[in-house]
Design a protein around this motif. Structure first.
Motif, PDB file in Angstrom:
ATOM      1  N   ARG A   5       0.847  -1.204   0.000  1.00 42.24           N
ATOM      2  CA  ARG A   5       0.000   0.000   0.000  1.00 42.24           C
ATOM      3  C   ARG A   5       0.877   1.246   0.000  1.00 42.24           C
ATOM      4  NH1 ARG A   5      -5.016  -1.998   2.385  1.00 42.24           N
ATOM      5  NH2 ARG A   5      -5.876   0.065   2.016  1.00 42.24           N
ATOM      6  N   PRO A   6       0.385   2.341  -0.572  1.00 38.88           N
ATOM      7  CA  PRO A   6       1.135   3.607  -0.521  1.00 38.88           C
ATOM      8  C   PRO A   6       1.064   4.213   0.884  1.00 38.88           C
ATOM      9  CG  PRO A   6      -0.970   3.955  -1.597  1.00 38.88           C
ATOM     10  CD  PRO A   6      -0.856   2.480  -1.346  1.00 38.88           C
ATOM     11  N   VAL A  28       1.662  -5.600   6.196  1.00 36.30           N
ATOM     12  CA  VAL A  28       1.314  -4.775   5.040  1.00 36.30           C
ATOM     13  C   VAL A  28       2.566  -3.960   4.737  1.00 36.30           C
ATOM     14  CG1 VAL A  28      -0.104  -2.851   4.212  1.00 36.30           C
ATOM     15  CG2 VAL A  28      -1.140  -4.644   5.615  1.00 36.30           C
ATOM     16  N   TYR A  29       2.993  -3.979   3.492  1.00 35.61           N
ATOM     17  CA  TYR A  29       4.186  -3.254   3.083  1.00 35.61           C
ATOM     18  C   TYR A  29       3.766  -1.863   2.605  1.00 35.61           C
ATOM     19  CZ  TYR A  29       6.166  -7.857   3.452  1.00 35.61           C
ATOM     20  OH  TYR A  29       6.551  -9.071   3.931  1.00 35.61           O
ATOM     21  N   ILE A  30       4.410  -0.853   3.159  1.00 38.56           N
ATOM     22  CA  ILE A  30       4.099   0.530   2.849  1.00 38.56           C
ATOM     23  C   ILE A  30       5.199   1.106   1.950  1.00 38.56           C
ATOM     24  CG2 ILE A  30       3.653   2.825   3.813  1.00 38.56           C
ATOM     25  CD1 ILE A  30       1.542   0.743   4.628  1.00 38.56           C
ATOM     26  N   THR A  31       4.763   1.734   0.859  1.00 40.22           N
ATOM     27  CA  THR A  31       5.726   2.356  -0.054  1.00 40.22           C
ATOM     28  C   THR A  31       5.698   3.872   0.109  1.00 40.22           C
ATOM     29  OG1 THR A  31       4.117   2.533  -1.853  1.00 40.22           O
ATOM     30  CG2 THR A  31       5.441   0.521  -1.763  1.00 40.22           C
ATOM     31  N   GLY A  34       6.876   5.223  -4.327  1.00 39.08           N
ATOM     32  CA  GLY A  34       7.015   4.022  -5.140  1.00 39.08           C
ATOM     33  C   GLY A  34       8.071   3.043  -4.674  1.00 39.08           C
ATOM     34  N   GLU A  35       8.759   3.359  -3.599  1.00 36.63           N
ATOM     35  CA  GLU A  35       9.815   2.485  -3.067  1.00 36.63           C
ATOM     36  C   GLU A  35       9.379   1.911  -1.729  1.00 36.63           C
ATOM     37  OE1 GLU A  35      12.870   1.833  -4.513  1.00 36.63           O
ATOM     38  OE2 GLU A  35      12.229   3.003  -6.250  1.00 36.63           O
TER      39      GLU A  35
END
Length: 87
Positions: A5-6, A28-31, A34-35
């Motif tokens: 997720r952003p 949950v991976y947070i960007t 975009g990285e």
């Protein structure tokens, strides 16, 4: 498949992310721009993960003790423990 997720979702959809983490017991991976930036998980999942790391460390220490012959028989260890217990 990882949930990515952003960073704006962390601010705007916190409850949704929290619910996902608790229901699925996964991060949950947070960007950010975009990285990859953060991994968010429930406290239960975090504590389970830390517990695994602690267990792996203890197992590694035990394996090293066996390799270096720093061990003694089980019954001797139990006797030593019993001697230290109050009656």
């Amino acid at each position: 498949m990882p949930n990515i997720r952003p960073s704006s979702d962390l601010r705007n959809k916190y409850n949704e992310i929290s619910k996902f983490c608790h229901e699925h017991s996964e991060p949950v991976y947070i960007t950010k721009n975009g990285e990859g930036d953060l991994a968010v998980m429930s406290i239960e999942t975090y504590e389970r993960l830390v517990g695994k790391f602690e267990l792996y460390k203890l197992l590694d220490e035990g394996m090293e003790a066996v390799k270096e012959n720093r061990v003694k028989p089980f019954r001797e260890t139990v006797t030593d423990i019993q001697k230290g217990l109050p009656e």
